[in-house]
Motif scaffolding. Sequence first.
Motif, PDB file in Angstrom:
ATOM      1  N   PHE A  76      -2.463  -6.941  -0.463  1.00  0.00           N
ATOM      2  CA  PHE A  76      -3.820  -7.439  -0.270  1.00  0.00           C
ATOM      3  C   PHE A  76      -4.810  -6.326   0.070  1.00  0.00           C
ATOM      4  O   PHE A  76      -6.012  -6.481  -0.108  1.00  0.00           O
ATOM      5  CB  PHE A  76      -3.856  -8.505   0.829  1.00  0.00           C
ATOM      6  N   LEU A  77      -4.295  -5.196   0.542  1.00  0.00           N
ATOM      7  CA  LEU A  77      -5.172  -4.076   0.897  1.00  0.00           C
ATOM      8  C   LEU A  77      -5.555  -3.246  -0.328  1.00  0.00           C
ATOM      9  O   LEU A  77      -6.567  -2.537  -0.297  1.00  0.00           O
ATOM     10  CB  LEU A  77      -4.452  -3.193   1.928  1.00  0.00           C
ATOM     11  N   PHE A  78      -4.801  -3.344  -1.394  1.00  0.00           N
ATOM     12  CA  PHE A  78      -5.041  -2.493  -2.562  1.00  0.00           C
ATOM     13  C   PHE A  78      -6.452  -2.627  -3.148  1.00  0.00           C
ATOM     14  O   PHE A  78      -7.063  -1.602  -3.460  1.00  0.00           O
ATOM     15  CB  PHE A  78      -3.984  -2.758  -3.638  1.00  0.00           C
ATOM     16  N   PRO A  79      -7.010  -3.819  -3.312  1.00  0.00           N
ATOM     17  CA  PRO A  79      -8.367  -3.880  -3.874  1.00  0.00           C
ATOM     18  C   PRO A  79      -9.425  -3.260  -2.952  1.00  0.00           C
ATOM     19  O   PRO A  79     -10.431  -2.744  -3.422  1.00  0.00           O
ATOM     20  CB  PRO A  79      -8.637  -5.378  -4.040  1.00  0.00           C
ATOM     21  N   VAL A  80      -9.211  -3.282  -1.653  1.00  0.00           N
ATOM     22  CA  VAL A  80     -10.192  -2.782  -0.694  1.00  0.00           C
ATOM     23  C   VAL A  80     -10.040  -1.286  -0.465  1.00  0.00           C
ATOM     24  O   VAL A  80     -11.021  -0.537  -0.507  1.00  0.00           O
ATOM     25  CB  VAL A  80     -10.062  -3.541   0.650  1.00  0.00           C
ATOM     26  N   ALA A  81      -8.811  -0.846  -0.208  1.00  0.00           N
ATOM     27  CA  ALA A  81      -8.552   0.567   0.087  1.00  0.00           C
ATOM     28  C   ALA A  81      -7.275   0.993  -0.640  1.00  0.00           C
ATOM     29  O   ALA A  81      -6.182   0.935  -0.077  1.00  0.00           O
ATOM     30  CB  ALA A  81      -8.414   0.771   1.589  1.00  0.00           C
ATOM     31  N   PRO A  82      -7.423   1.441  -1.887  1.00  0.00           N
ATOM     32  CA  PRO A  82      -6.229   1.776  -2.671  1.00  0.00           C
ATOM     33  C   PRO A  82      -5.408   2.919  -2.084  1.00  0.00           C
ATOM     34  O   PRO A  82      -4.177   2.889  -2.136  1.00  0.00           O
ATOM     35  CB  PRO A  82      -6.766   2.155  -4.048  1.00  0.00           C
ATOM     36  N   LYS A  83      -6.074   3.914  -1.488  1.00  0.00           N
ATOM     37  CA  LYS A  83      -5.321   5.048  -0.932  1.00  0.00           C
ATOM     38  C   LYS A  83      -4.462   4.602   0.248  1.00  0.00           C
ATOM     39  O   LYS A  83      -3.307   5.010   0.383  1.00  0.00           O
ATOM     40  CB  LYS A  83      -6.272   6.160  -0.503  1.00  0.00           C
ATOM     41  N   ALA A  84      -5.006   3.754   1.092  1.00  0.00           N
ATOM     42  CA  ALA A  84      -4.238   3.250   2.230  1.00  0.00           C
ATOM     43  C   ALA A  84      -3.070   2.390   1.754  1.00  0.00           C
ATOM     44  O   ALA A  84      -1.966   2.444   2.322  1.00  0.00           O
ATOM     45  CB  ALA A  84      -5.135   2.440   3.161  1.00  0.00           C
ATOM     46  N   ALA A  85      -3.283   1.615   0.705  1.00  0.00           N
ATOM     47  CA  ALA A  85      -2.213   0.788   0.167  1.00  0.00           C
ATOM     48  C   ALA A  85      -1.100   1.642  -0.433  1.00  0.00           C
ATOM     49  O   ALA A  85       0.088   1.321  -0.283  1.00  0.00           O
ATOM     50  CB  ALA A  85      -2.764  -0.171  -0.877  1.00  0.00           C
ATOM     51  N   ILE A  86      -1.467   2.741  -1.079  1.00  0.00           N
ATOM     52  CA  ILE A  86      -0.460   3.638  -1.653  1.00  0.00           C
ATOM     53  C   ILE A  86       0.336   4.320  -0.547  1.00  0.00           C
ATOM     54  O   ILE A  86       1.562   4.434  -0.625  1.00  0.00           O
ATOM     55  CB  ILE A  86      -1.127   4.652  -2.602  1.00  0.00           C
ATOM     56  N   VAL A  87      -0.351   4.763   0.507  1.00  0.00           N
ATOM     57  CA  VAL A  87       0.344   5.381   1.637  1.00  0.00           C
ATOM     58  C   VAL A  87       1.297   4.373   2.281  1.00  0.00           C
ATOM     59  O   VAL A  87       2.448   4.692   2.621  1.00  0.00           O
ATOM     60  CB  VAL A  87      -0.674   5.926   2.668  1.00  0.00           C
ATOM     61  N   LEU A  88       0.853   3.149   2.444  1.00  0.00           N
ATOM     62  CA  LEU A  88       1.699   2.107   3.014  1.00  0.00           C
ATOM     63  C   LEU A  88       2.883   1.809   2.098  1.00  0.00           C
ATOM     64  O   LEU A  88       4.001   1.596   2.578  1.00  0.00           O
ATOM     65  CB  LEU A  88       0.879   0.840   3.261  1.00  0.00           C
ATOM     66  N   SER A  89       2.678   1.823   0.805  1.00  0.00           N
ATOM     67  CA  SER A  89       3.774   1.598  -0.135  1.00  0.00           C
ATOM     68  C   SER A  89       4.799   2.718  -0.068  1.00  0.00           C
ATOM     69  O   SER A  89       6.013   2.466  -0.125  1.00  0.00           O
ATOM     70  CB  SER A  89       3.240   1.482  -1.561  1.00  0.00           C
ATOM     71  N   ILE A  90       4.339   3.952   0.074  1.00  0.00           N
ATOM     72  CA  ILE A  90       5.262   5.084   0.223  1.00  0.00           C
ATOM     73  C   ILE A  90       6.064   4.947   1.512  1.00  0.00           C
ATOM     74  O   ILE A  90       7.281   5.158   1.541  1.00  0.00           O
ATOM     75  CB  ILE A  90       4.492   6.422   0.160  1.00  0.00           C
ATOM     76  N   TYR A  91       5.373   4.567   2.587  1.00  0.00           N
ATOM     77  CA  TYR A  91       6.061   4.348   3.862  1.00  0.00           C
ATOM     78  C   TYR A  91       7.126   3.259   3.726  1.00  0.00           C
ATOM     79  O   TYR A  91       8.248   3.413   4.216  1.00  0.00           O
ATOM     80  CB  TYR A  91       5.063   3.960   4.959  1.00  0.00           C
ATOM     81  N   LEU A  92       6.773   2.172   3.047  1.00  0.00           N
ATOM     82  CA  LEU A  92       7.732   1.086   2.867  1.00  0.00           C
ATOM     83  C   LEU A  92       8.942   1.537   2.050  1.00  0.00           C
ATOM     84  O   LEU A  92      10.077   1.180   2.354  1.00  0.00           O
ATOM     85  CB  LEU A  92       7.066  -0.102   2.187  1.00  0.00           C
ATOM     86  N   THR A  93       8.699   2.325   1.013  1.00  0.00           N
ATOM     87  CA  THR A  93       9.798   2.825   0.193  1.00  0.00           C
ATOM     88  C   THR A  93      10.747   3.687   1.014  1.00  0.00           C
ATOM     89  O   THR A  93      11.969   3.520   0.963  1.00  0.00           O
ATOM     90  CB  THR A  93       9.241   3.630  -0.995  1.00  0.00           C
ATOM     91  N   LEU A  94      10.188   4.609   1.797  1.00  0.00           N
ATOM     92  CA  LEU A  94      11.024   5.474   2.634  1.00  0.00           C
ATOM     93  C   LEU A  94      11.754   4.674   3.705  1.00  0.00           C
ATOM     94  O   LEU A  94      12.920   4.947   4.024  1.00  0.00           O
ATOM     95  CB  LEU A  94      10.174   6.569   3.270  1.00  0.00           C
ATOM     96  N   SER A  95      11.094   3.680   4.253  1.00  0.00           N
ATOM     97  CA  SER A  95      11.708   2.846   5.281  1.00  0.00           C
ATOM     98  C   SER A  95      12.885   2.046   4.724  1.00  0.00           C
ATOM     99  O   SER A  95      13.937   1.956   5.365  1.00  0.00           O
ATOM    100  CB  SER A  95      10.665   1.913   5.874  1.00  0.00           C
ATOM    101  N   VAL A  96      12.721   1.467   3.565  1.00  0.00           N
ATOM    102  CA  VAL A  96      13.805   0.699   2.950  1.00  0.00           C
ATOM    103  C   VAL A  96      14.962   1.622   2.586  1.00  0.00           C
ATOM    104  O   VAL A  96      16.138   1.271   2.782  1.00  0.00           O
ATOM    105  CB  VAL A  96      13.289  -0.081   1.722  1.00  0.00           C
ATOM    106  N   MET A  97      14.673   2.808   2.088  1.00  0.00           N
ATOM    107  CA  MET A  97      15.727   3.760   1.758  1.00  0.00           C
ATOM    108  C   MET A  97      16.492   4.179   3.013  1.00  0.00           C
ATOM    109  O   MET A  97      17.733   4.248   3.009  1.00  0.00           O
ATOM    110  CB  MET A  97      15.146   4.977   1.046  1.00  0.00           C
ATOM    111  N   GLY A  98      15.777   4.450   4.091  1.00  0.00           N
ATOM    112  CA  GLY A  98      16.428   4.817   5.348  1.00  0.00           C
ATOM    113  C   GLY A  98      17.278   3.698   5.904  1.00  0.00           C
ATOM    114  O   GLY A  98      18.393   3.927   6.390  1.00  0.00           O
ATOM    115  N   ALA A  99      16.787   2.478   5.831  1.00  0.00           N
ATOM    116  CA  ALA A  99      17.559   1.338   6.303  1.00  0.00           C
ATOM    117  C   ALA A  99      18.822   1.154   5.469  1.00  0.00           C
ATOM    118  O   ALA A  99      19.884   0.813   6.005  1.00  0.00           O
ATOM    119  CB  ALA A  99      16.712   0.078   6.266  1.00  0.00           C
ATOM    120  N   GLY A 100      18.731   1.393   4.176  1.00  0.00           N
ATOM    121  CA  GLY A 100      19.911   1.303   3.320  1.00  0.00           C
ATOM    122  C   GLY A 100      20.957   2.341   3.662  1.00  0.00           C
ATOM    123  O   GLY A 100      22.155   2.046   3.706  1.00  0.00           O
ATOM    124  N   VAL A 101      20.505   3.568   3.941  1.00  0.00           N
ATOM    125  CA  VAL A 101      21.444   4.632   4.313  1.00  0.00           C
ATOM    126  C   VAL A 101      22.126   4.294   5.633  1.00  0.00           C
ATOM    127  O   VAL A 101      23.346   4.442   5.771  1.00  0.00           O
ATOM    128  CB  VAL A 101      20.707   5.992   4.392  1.00  0.00           C
TER     129      VAL A 101
END
Length: 93
Positions: free
Chosen positions: A53-78
């Motif tokens: 929902f943040l992507f239309p308003v602040a795309p850069k913040a949404a991308i940073v949050l998506s990167i954080y989520l990706t790293l978090s899920v990868m870490g949790a999997g490890v």
Amino acid sequence: MNQIYHFDSYSPPLLNEAMLRREQERRREQRAIAAAATGGVLILLCLLTLAFFLFPVAPKAAIVLSIYLTLSVMGAGVVTLVFAAQRRSLSCS
């Protein structure tokens, strides 16, 4: 009438209070671990929804949050794989 279970052929395993308390504590720990894992997954899903929902308003913040989520899920999997491997090596079968 034929008996299908022969209860006199062996004696039941001995149980004492300490064994039952250990089993109760083990089950309590498993429930706490399951609750913590469920909570972590729900938090990640909330952050994913926020990024969506943040992507239309602040795309850069949404991308940073998506990167954080990706790293978090990868870490949790490890972490899950490491603890699953340790549990298999520690189990007494």
